[in-house]
Each structure stands twice: as C-alpha cells, then as structure tokens.
Design a protein around this motif. Structure first.
Motif, short mmCIF file in Angstrom:
data_model
loop_
_atom_site.label_atom_id
_atom_site.label_comp_id
_atom_site.label_asym_id
_atom_site.label_seq_id
_atom_site.Cartn_x
_atom_site.Cartn_y
_atom_site.Cartn_z
N TRP A 151 0.75 -1.08 -0.17
CA TRP A 151 0.41 0.18 -0.13
C TRP A 151 0.76 1.06 0.04
O TRP A 151 0.56 2.60 -0.42
CB TRP A 151 -1.10 0.50 0.68
N LEU A 152 1.54 1.22 0.67
CA LEU A 152 2.60 2.36 0.81
C LEU A 152 4.02 2.61 -0.22
O LEU A 152 3.73 3.87 -0.97
CB LEU A 152 3.50 2.96 2.45
N ARG B 181 1.07 1.78 -4.16
CA ARG B 181 -0.68 1.89 -4.62
C ARG B 181 -0.36 3.93 -4.24
O ARG B 181 -0.97 4.27 -4.18
CB ARG B 181 -1.72 1.43 -3.80
N LYS B 182 0.76 3.76 -2.77
CA LYS B 182 0.70 4.86 -2.31
C LYS B 182 -0.39 5.66 -1.73
O LYS B 182 -0.98 7.14 -1.95
CB LYS B 182 1.26 5.82 -3.20
N ARG B 183 -1.30 4.72 -1.04
CA ARG B 183 -2.74 5.27 -0.84
C ARG B 183 -2.96 4.13 0.57
O ARG B 183 -2.12 2.32 0.68
CB ARG B 183 -3.59 3.98 -0.98
N ILE B 184 -3.16 4.94 1.80
CA ILE B 184 -2.78 4.00 3.27
C ILE B 184 -3.97 4.39 4.18
O ILE B 184 -4.54 3.95 4.78
CB ILE B 184 -1.39 4.59 3.97
N PHE B 185 -5.02 4.77 2.92
CA PHE B 185 -6.10 5.51 3.74
C PHE B 185 -7.23 4.17 4.51
O PHE B 185 -7.83 3.94 5.65
CB PHE B 185 -7.07 6.53 3.28
N MET C 144 -0.50 9.72 5.55
CA MET C 144 -1.68 9.69 4.06
C MET C 144 -0.75 11.70 3.18
O MET C 144 -0.78 11.63 2.14
CB MET C 144 -2.81 10.36 4.78
N LEU D 198 2.35 10.83 1.08
CA LEU D 198 1.75 9.58 -0.17
C LEU D 198 0.82 10.73 -0.84
O LEU D 198 1.55 10.89 -1.66
CB LEU D 198 0.79 8.80 0.55
N THR D 199 0.11 11.94 -0.31
CA THR D 199 -0.39 12.93 -1.30
C THR D 199 1.17 13.45 -2.00
O THR D 199 0.65 13.61 -3.53
CB THR D 199 -1.35 13.27 -0.69
N ARG E 69 2.42 11.32 -4.93
CA ARG E 69 1.62 11.16 -5.67
C ARG E 69 1.80 12.24 -6.63
O ARG E 69 1.56 12.26 -8.24
CB ARG E 69 0.21 9.98 -5.13
N LYS F 288 2.24 12.30 -10.18
CA LYS F 288 1.41 12.42 -11.82
C LYS F 288 2.14 13.75 -12.38
O LYS F 288 2.40 14.02 -13.37
CB LYS F 288 0.45 12.96 -10.98
#
Length: 732
Positions: free
Chosen positions: A129-130, A133-137, A173, A176-177, A180, A184
């Motif tokens: 996830w970390l 996906r770079k999402r951990i919510f 979070m 990670l934001t 991302r 992007k």
C-alpha cells in the motif's frame, strides 16, 4: 538516497500503525512475549527497506520465527535440533485437526506460528500500500475503527492510542499525497519543495491534535457497554474472577461486587424433593468494603458416606428428615446442598474435601482430583424454629460463644463509614434481642425506597464502600447488594453474621415417574442467589432473606407453648421467587412506568445478540456475499438505474451529467479511456468498437454544451436516444 529517506519514513509510519494493532493484544488476551512479535514486524520492514534479495529475507524471517517458537514453547536450546522433530510432528497433527475442523484442538505452538504468518502478511500488505499504491487510507481507517471499538467494548483504554494513530495516519497520508503529486506531474523533488509541503502538513496535524484535545467533550449518552459484554466471560465459570458484573450464575470470586448482569437460562441441575429448598454452595466471612473473601482455609477430607461436618443445627431445634436427588447439567466439582445436610450418596465411591471456613465441599475422584458427578442424593434435616427460642439471645455470652468466633463474624473494615452503624441502630431501636433486630433489618429492605434491578446497578468507585453506596446513594441492586448490606448492618451492632451463596429452589418441571410422585424442580443460572445467615448460640446458623421480592423456606413458629401468638408478626413459609420470575415482574412494572432508560434498551440488545448471534452472523455473511456479488455485476444492473433516472429528466443541461455517466459505464464495460486521449479520439474508438456513429454525435453535442454552456432547445430529447443506445450496448 532521497528515495531511501522517503521509504524509511514511510516504513517507519507503517510500522507505528501496525504496532497499534498489537498494543491491546497483551492486555486483552493471554498472549505473552508481545515484544517478540513487535521485533518481528521491525525485522520484516528492515529487511525490505535494505532491499535484501527475497531468499535472504525469507531465511531471516523463518529463522526468527523458529527461534521465537523455541523460546516460547520448548525447553531445549535452539541449536539442540531435537526439538525440531517435535515441532514438525506437532505441525502435522495440527494440520490434521484443521482438516477435521477441530479448531479447539489447535495447540499453542501452532497458534503462535499462525500469528507470525499473519504479521508477515500484514507487513507485506502495508509495504504494498505504501510503496506501490501510495495509498494507506483504508488501513489507517481500519486501525482507528479497531482501537475505538476495543476502547468502547473492552477494558482497553485507547485515549492516547487514538491521538498517536491520528498523528501517524495524517502524517503518512500527507507524505503519500505529496509523492503522488510529484509522480503525476513529473516534478523532481528537492529540499525547498519538500519543506514547502511538509511545514503546512506538520502545522495542520499539530493544530488538529491540539484542538481535539482541548475541545470540550459531551458526556456519553449510552451506558458503558463493557459490563454487559463482560458477560461473555461468563460469571458462571468457577475459575474466572468474579467482578460483580456479567452473566448471572455462580462464580467463585466475590472480592469485587457490583455492576449489572444479564439473564442466563442455562440449566445447572434438577432437584427431586418434597418441597423447594435454598441450595448452598459456600459462605464468606470477611467483608473488604468491596466484596467478600474467606478469612482463611482449613481443609477437611472425609469419605462420601460419612456425616458432613458442616456447622450443625442445634439439638434444641425441632427437625424432620428429608432427602433430595440432584441431577447435574454443568460440570461443577463442588457439592450443591441444602442447609442441615447430613450425608450424600453417590453412584460411585468418592471422597469429599471441605473448606471449613467457607463450608464449600469439593468432590474428589479416585486420583484425588476434583470430579463432577452427574447425580447424587443428599440427606438433610429441615429445622422448625421457635420464635421464643430465637428471642432468648440479646447480648454476647462468652460462655456460649468463643471470642475468636465473635471477632470473625462481626469483622468490618476499619474505614467503614460511621453512618452505616448509625442506620443499624436506628432500624433496631426498641428491639431487645438479636432475632427481632435481625427481622427489623430484614424488613427494612422491603421499603419502597429500595428497588430490585439487575441492570441499573452501580459499580463502587475506588473510594466507595459497596454497602454504603447501596444504602445511602443508589438504593438499587440485586441479591448481592441486599444480602451484603444486611450482613454488614447486623455486624455493625455486634450480631454474628455470614454471607451465603447458592441457588433458590427453581421452577417446577414435572412429577417424578416413580411411585413417590415427588415434584422435580429445574434450577438455572437465573436462580443463582445470595442471602444471610445469623448465628444464635442456642439455635445455630439461621437463614434470613433481605432481598426484595424473595422469601426463603425457613419455618418459624411464632406461637407460645400455650398456643397464644408470641408476637404480632406471624409468617408462614412462602415459595421462593427465583430471579427469572422477578425479572419478569420487574419488566412488567417497568412497562407501566413511563420512565425511559438507555440501560434497558442496551440490555435488550445485548440479550438478543447473545441468544441469536449465530443467525445474525449467518445473515451478515449472506448479506456480505450478496453485496459482493452485486458489486461484481454492477455493470449489468447500474445502467438500468441510469436509464430510469435520465428518462425522467427534461432539461437540456442534463447532457453534461449523462455524458460523464456514460464514460464511467464504458470504463466498467472495459473500454477505458487513455489519460492523454481526447474525447473525439475516444469517441471514434467507441464507434469503431460498436460499429456506429452514435458516440461521435453525442460527443459533438457534449462539447458544444461544455464550451458554450448552451444548447438549442430540445437538444437533450434528441441526444437521449443516442445516449440510451450506447448505455444499452454495454448491458448486452
């Protein structure tokens, strides 16, 4: 190097979040050596961060797991390889138990191994996830739910854990934001950009935490559910510490009384007897201010056919011989017996061991281990007391009563509030003998100021005395409150008293099939009860029943030898009212009461869940399966909802929302639009796939609306047919 610093920070916060899952385990379960599991998580993150090859990572983790299993469960040293053969044999047996679905038979070694494997999987998921996906919510959200549920429904206090988790979750979070966005926008990270991002993130977290801590909090509306859910520990278990809360039933530990309980219809035994009897299990003599403990223990061992050496009924008391047959439904190794017991007969030859202080009798098998017989017969004497004899004792006669005996059964805590003794003196004012004083105290609890209740019952605080709280503050409780209070009141004025635990007589079930046709009574956990015995030198221990709504079966003759009444009070034995009946009566009275209590609603919910949890669990599983299936086939049924929704819309502006809905449906269908693909190119791709020109026409209308925010009147009615045709093609 920057990549490593970023990974290190992400791994650190991932480790801290996963650690929050382990913190309550040691407190709420019997899991020991929790630090080894934390080290395993740390090791798993470390070897991944160092980018070791997968083979070396696996070897290190397996080595640590084997080392931990050796330290936890085996006496041999780690390098004495003999223990490995025992481990592999145990694993083989446990896999066999899994295939046989014998989950209770799994050994602690295998459970420990499974826990390590679970942590291994959790570390992998957190890393995925970390970094991927770079999402951990979702994991952060589940962690919050986990610790808040434990804080609400268990003894675990998560006040600090919630703050820690919020800080860790917001920090990771936010990072990670940031990563991302960099990926992007294809922006190269440098220290200046990082500081510009991280400073407001830190300030936001600090501000949120401070505001959350200092803000006023509303008091809880619902009652604390922990006392109700602790019923799952079942106070009916002998080996579990009694806390005064839980399910109704016999429990060995009475050191902490108070709190609510819920009913339990589990059958304890059936008795075949001429009449209902109160059934004793043990007595307690030392009041601590919070509950009862025995002052000591002296064990007496004797044969099952010998006379039971309990404190006898005085020879001056008129008695009659009776017997009763008990058939057990619970594996209790202690004897359940009536007052005045003489002998007990088993189907086999057992020895008995009695704690003379508690008068608790344990049944021993052939190897001197406690055993739970299915049935036995007790022979006992039923006393018939005379009020004239009971009234003969007015002061302590040291020739009749030993000083140590008086000290033992009038013991009270040094810090007992003085107003308890003052109340006892007020209640008994004008009475000259122990019996009338005891009856006065017994009658005191029948006053309307006292309420029998099993749910809205307080737990004494650290500085509260259990009896003082009940007598002067709450005045609401059940048998433990009433009986303990009567015992303490009588002791405060020097009358020897002890606290008794056991069962009331139960419910009539049927008549026996033999020629005697004796009634059979069924006794459940709902009949668990406590009462009081008062000592009279010329009579022995005499039971009293202070609990409101209950009446014991003690026979007292209130007439003189010439037949004239000995006092204005004349009573006859009344059939005891068990707790189950009292609950029903109490519930009826509450129905007529317009008062509303959250406790009653909560108890009803917990009782319903306790009785129907299997069906509820099955319903949730089926509902979850149905939801999962519906989600998987959402591309088949959601379009119908869209068709109905937009068929009712008339405004031309609806084309904007309808076009976006169509894009989403096409993506679910498998026709995904590329990131750099224009709408016109995508429309041509769709038309080629479906061999039509409908998507291009609809796209022209959408772009006209998008850029001009205006369409010729009636455009949506013309475009809707194109839109519906495309939607329907995704359903086919």
């Amino acid at each position: 190097m920057k990549r490593d610093i970023q990974s290190f920070l992400l791994y650190l916060f991932g480790f801290l979040l996963l650690w929050e899952w382990l913190r309550p385990v040691e407190q709420l379960t019997k899991t020991n050596h929790i630090e080894m599991f934390i080290i395993f998580i740390l090791l798993s993150f470390a070897v991944t961060f160092l980018r070791l090859r997968w083979i070396w990572r696996t070897i290190l983790k397996l080595w640590f797991i084997l080392f931990s299993l050796n330290q936890f469960h085996y006496q041999d040293g780690f390098f004495q390889l003999g223990w490995l053969s025992s481990l592999f044999g145990e694993l083989t047996n446990n896999f066999g138990m899994i295939f046989a679905q014998n989950w209770a038979g799994l050994t602690n070694v295998f459970r420990t191994l499974l826990f390590f494997i679970l942590l291994w999987l959790m570390v992998y998921l957190v890393r995925y996830w970390l970094l991927n996906r770079k999402r951990i919510f979702i994991f952060f959200f589940m962690t919050l739910i986990y610790i808040t549920v434990l804080d609400t429904f268990t003894l675990y206090s998560a006040n600090v854990a919630i703050v820690r988790t919020v800080i860790e979750g917001f920090a990771v979070m936010g990072m990670l934001t940031y990563f991302r966005i960099l990926a992007k926008e294809n922006v190269t990270s440098d220290s200046l950009i990082t500081r510009k991002w991280m400073r407001p993130l830190v300030l936001m977290i600090v501000f949120s935490v401070i505001v959350g801590i200092i803000s006023p909090k509303f008091a809880p509306i619902w009652p604390d559910p922990v006392p109700f859910l602790k019923a799952a520990a079942d106070k009916g278990g002998e080996d579990k510490a009694g806390t005064g809360v839980g399910k109704v039933g016999y429990g060995a530990d009475d050191s902490q009384l108070g709190g609510p309980f819920i009913g339990d219809d589990s059958v304890v035994f059936q008795s075949e007897a001429v009449e209902k009897n109160y059934w004793k299990v043990e007595t307690k003599d030392h009041y601590t201010g919070k509950g009862w403990i025995p002052s000591g223990s002296t064990l007496l061992r004797f044969g099952g056919d010998e006379v039971i050496p309990v404190f006898p009924i005085h020879s001056r008391v008129e008695t009659r011989d009776e017997s009763a047959a008990l058939h057990h439904f619970m594996d209790y190794t202690h004897l359940i017996y009536p007052a005045g017991i003489q002998r007990v007969q088993f189907e086999r030859s057992y020895d008995l061991e009695m704690d003379s202080t508690k008068e608790k009798i344990i049944i021993l098998g052939f190897d001197s281990t406690p055993i739970a017989p299915d049935s036995y017969t007790v022979q006992f004497k039923v006393p018939k007391y005379k009020a004239s004899d009971l009234r003969q004792t007015s002061v302590v006669d040291l020739e009749q009563i030993n000083t140590d005996f008086i000290r033992k059964y009038t013991q009270l805590p040094e810090n007992l509030p003085e107003r308890i003794k003052e109340l006892a003196e007020t209640i008994t004012a004008g009475e000259t003998n122990w019996f009338d004083k005891a009856k006065a105290v017994e009658r005191h609890f029948s006053s309307s100021v006292f309420t029998y209740d099993q749910t809205n019952v307080a737990v004494p605080g650290e500085n509260d005395d259990y009896v003082d709280q009940f007598l002067f503050e709450t005045k609401i409780g059940y048998c433990d409150n009433f009986s303990t209070s009567m015992a303490v009141l009588l002791r405060s004025i020097g009358i020897p008293t002890r606290w008794v635990k056991g069962y009331t007589g139960g419910e009539f079930l049927k008549y026996s099939d033999d020629e005697r046709q004796r009634p059979i009574y069924e006794v459940t956990n709902n009949n668990a009860h406590s009462w009081v015995e008062v000592y009279f030198p010329n009579q022995g221990w005499v039971p009293f029943e202070p609990t409101k709504g209950f009446t014991n079966n003690v026979s007292v003759d209130f007439t003189n030898e010439d037949g004239t009444p000995a006092a204005a009070e004349t009573t006859a034995p009344v059939t005891p009212v068990p707790k189950k009946d009292l609950e029903e009566n109490s519930s009826k009275s509450k129905e007529s009461d317009t008062s509303f209590t959250f406790n009653g609603i909560w108890l009803s919910i917990i009782t319903f869940l306790d009785q129907h949890w299997k069906w509820i669990l099955l319903s949730f599983v089926m509902a979850g399966g149905a939801v999962g299936i519906m989600y998987r086939i959402r591309g088949k049924w959601i379009p119908y909802l869209y068709l109905v929704q937009f068929r009712l819309k008339k405004k031309d502006e609806n084309i904007g929302k309808a076009y976006l809905v169509l894009l989403g449906q096409l993506e679910r269908y498998g026709l995904k639009r590329k990131e750099d693909q224009t709408l016109r190119n995508y429309a041509r791709y769709i038309d080629t796939f479906f061999a039509s020109r409908e998507m291009s026409k609809l796209t022209d209308r959408y772009e006209q609306y998008l850029y001009h925010q205006k369409l010729p009147e009636g455009s949506w009615m013309e475009s809707r047919e194109l839109w519906e045709n495309l939607i329907k093609k995704t359903i086919a």
